[in-house]
Design an enzyme around this catalytic site. Structure first.
Site, short mmCIF file in Angstrom:
data_model
loop_
_atom_site.label_atom_id
_atom_site.label_comp_id
_atom_site.label_asym_id
_atom_site.label_seq_id
_atom_site.Cartn_x
_atom_site.Cartn_y
_atom_site.Cartn_z
N ASP A 92 -10.14 0.83 -24.99
CA ASP A 92 -10.61 0.87 -23.60
C ASP A 92 -10.96 2.27 -23.17
O ASP A 92 -10.32 3.23 -23.56
CB ASP A 92 -9.51 0.42 -22.63
CG ASP A 92 -9.30 -1.05 -22.73
OD1 ASP A 92 -10.10 -1.71 -23.39
OD2 ASP A 92 -8.31 -1.51 -22.14
N ARG A 119 -3.44 -8.03 -20.54
CA ARG A 119 -4.43 -7.69 -21.59
C ARG A 119 -3.94 -6.59 -22.52
O ARG A 119 -4.56 -6.34 -23.55
CB ARG A 119 -5.78 -7.39 -20.97
CG ARG A 119 -5.84 -6.19 -20.09
CD ARG A 119 -7.18 -6.06 -19.40
NE ARG A 119 -8.27 -5.75 -20.31
CZ ARG A 119 -8.39 -4.61 -20.96
NH1 ARG A 119 -7.47 -3.67 -20.82
NH2 ARG A 119 -9.42 -4.39 -21.76
N PRO A 167 0.82 -1.22 0.00
CA PRO A 167 0.00 0.00 0.00
C PRO A 167 0.86 1.27 0.00
O PRO A 167 0.35 2.36 -0.24
CB PRO A 167 -0.83 -0.11 1.29
CG PRO A 167 -0.47 -1.37 1.94
CD PRO A 167 0.58 -2.08 1.16
N GLU A 194 3.51 -7.96 8.65
CA GLU A 194 3.81 -6.53 8.77
C GLU A 194 4.71 -6.05 7.64
O GLU A 194 5.28 -4.97 7.72
CB GLU A 194 4.48 -6.23 10.12
CG GLU A 194 3.67 -6.65 11.33
CD GLU A 194 2.24 -6.10 11.30
OE1 GLU A 194 2.09 -4.87 11.14
OE2 GLU A 194 1.29 -6.90 11.45
N1 ADE Z 1 -0.73 -5.27 0.10
C1 ADE Z 1 -1.68 -4.93 1.00
N2 ADE Z 1 -2.48 -3.98 0.55
C2 ADE Z 1 -2.05 -3.68 -0.72
C3 ADE Z 1 -2.46 -2.76 -1.72
N3 ADE Z 1 -3.49 -1.93 -1.54
N4 ADE Z 1 -1.77 -2.73 -2.88
C4 ADE Z 1 -0.72 -3.55 -3.07
N5 ADE Z 1 -0.28 -4.43 -2.16
C5 ADE Z 1 -0.93 -4.50 -0.99
#
Ligand code: ADE
Length: 246
Positions: free
Chosen positions: A168, A153, A88, A115
Site C-alpha cells: 500500500d 484488510r 472527534p 452530545e
Molecule cells: N463521531 C463523530 N465524529 C467523529 C469522528 N470524526 N471520528 C470518530 N468518531 C466521531
C-alpha cells in the site's frame, strides 16, 4: 480477530459487512463482527439510554449504566478485550495506529451519539479514543465501520494472495502510481507507451518515478517519512526540475 460494535443503531451495519472483501472475510471466519444494541442493556422502563445533561444545555447524553453493563458483559467473556470510543476528541486514525490495533485479537468499538457519553464511561471503561478525522459525523457508527475496514484488510488472508497490504502507498509513505486498463486509447487519451512494452524493469522504474512525482505534487509532507533510495533521490531531483519548468 473479533470486533464487538456497541451502538444505538445496529441496522446501520447491515450491509457494509455483507459485501465484497469484508463479507468474504466474515464468511471465511477471518474476522468476526458482532453488532450489539446498547438499548438491550438498559434496565429502565422503555429501555432509556440517554438523558439531559447535568448543568443544562442542549441535547442528550448517553447514560453510563447501559454502556457499563454491555462492556462488562463482553469483558466477562474476554477480559483482554480492548475498548475504543469513537469520538472527534480521540487520536486521529492513521495507517500506523491501524497496524498497531490489528495486532489485538478483540476490539470493542463504542459508537457515540447525541452530545456524547457520560464522562464516567471514558474514565472507567475506555482504553483508547479514536477519531477518523477533523470533522464531525452524526455519530460514531461510520467511524467504527472505517476502523473495521482499515484494520481488517491488514489481517492475513483478508486481501487476495495477489494483493499485499504491505505494498500500500501509505505503508511505504508514497502515494500510488497511476493505473490504466483497456482500452489503450480512450477518446484520444493514450495509455503510457511503456506500460504496453512488456519490459518489466522499465515499468517498475516508471511506476516508482510516478509514485514519487505524485507524492511530491500532492503530499510532499509524506516524502520526509518515506524510505528513499539513492536512485529515488536522483529521480526526485529530476522531478523537481521538471515540475519547475511546467
Ligand atoms: N463521531 C463523530 N465524529 C467523529 C469522528 N470524526 N471520528 C470518530 N468518531 C466521531
Amino acid at each position: 480477530m473479533r470486533f464487538d460494535i456497541l451502538t444505538l443503531f445496529p441496522n446501520m451495519f447491515a450491509s457494509p459487512f455483507q459485501e465484497s472483501i469484508l463479507g468474504k472475510a466474515i464468511t471465511k471466519g477471518l474476522i468476526q463482527v458482532r453488532v450489539i444494541n446498547i438499548r438491550e442493556f438498559s434496565l429502565e422502563p422503555h429501555r432509556v439510554v440517554d438523558d439531559a445533561p447535568y448543568g443544562g444545555g442542549a441535547g442528550m447524553v448517553m447514560k453510563v449504566e447501559p454502556i457499563a453493563r454491555a462492556i462488562e458483559w463482553i469483558k466477562s467473556e474476554d477480559p483482554s478485550a480492548w475498548t475504543i470510543y469513537l469520538t472527534p476528541q480521540g487520536k486521529t486514525l492513521n495507517q500506523e495506529i491501524a497496524q498497531h490495533l490489528s495486532t489485538r485479537p478483540h476490539l470493542v468499538l463504542l459508537c457515540g451519539r447525541y452530545e456524547g457519553v457520560d464522562e464516567r464511561v471514558r474514565e472507567l471503561f475506555i482504553d483508547e479514543e479514536i477519531s477518523i478525522g477533523d470533522y464531525i459525523l452524526t455519530g460514531g457508527e461510520f467511524a467504527a465501520m472505517v476502523l473495521v475496514d482499515v484494520i481488517s484488510r491488514l489481517l492475513p488472508g483478508v486481501l487476495g494472495s495477489d494483493r499485499s497490504a504491505l505494498e500500500d502507498s501509505f505503508s511505504q509513505s508514497l502515494l500510488e502510481y497511476p493505473q490504466y486498463t483497456r482500452p489503450a486509447n480512450f477518446r484520444g487519451h493514450f495509455v503510457p507507451e511503456i506500460l504496453l512494452s512488456g519490459n518489466h524493469s522499465a515499468i517498475s522504474r516508471w511506476r516508482r518515478r510516478e509514485a514519487l512525482k505524485r507524492t511530491y505534487l500532492r503530499r510532499p509532507d509524506l516524502l520526509g517519512k518515506a524510505n528513499l533510495s539513492q536512485e529515488d533521490l536522483i529521480l526526485l531531483e529530476e522531478i523537481q526540475k521538471e515540475v519547475g519548468k511546467e
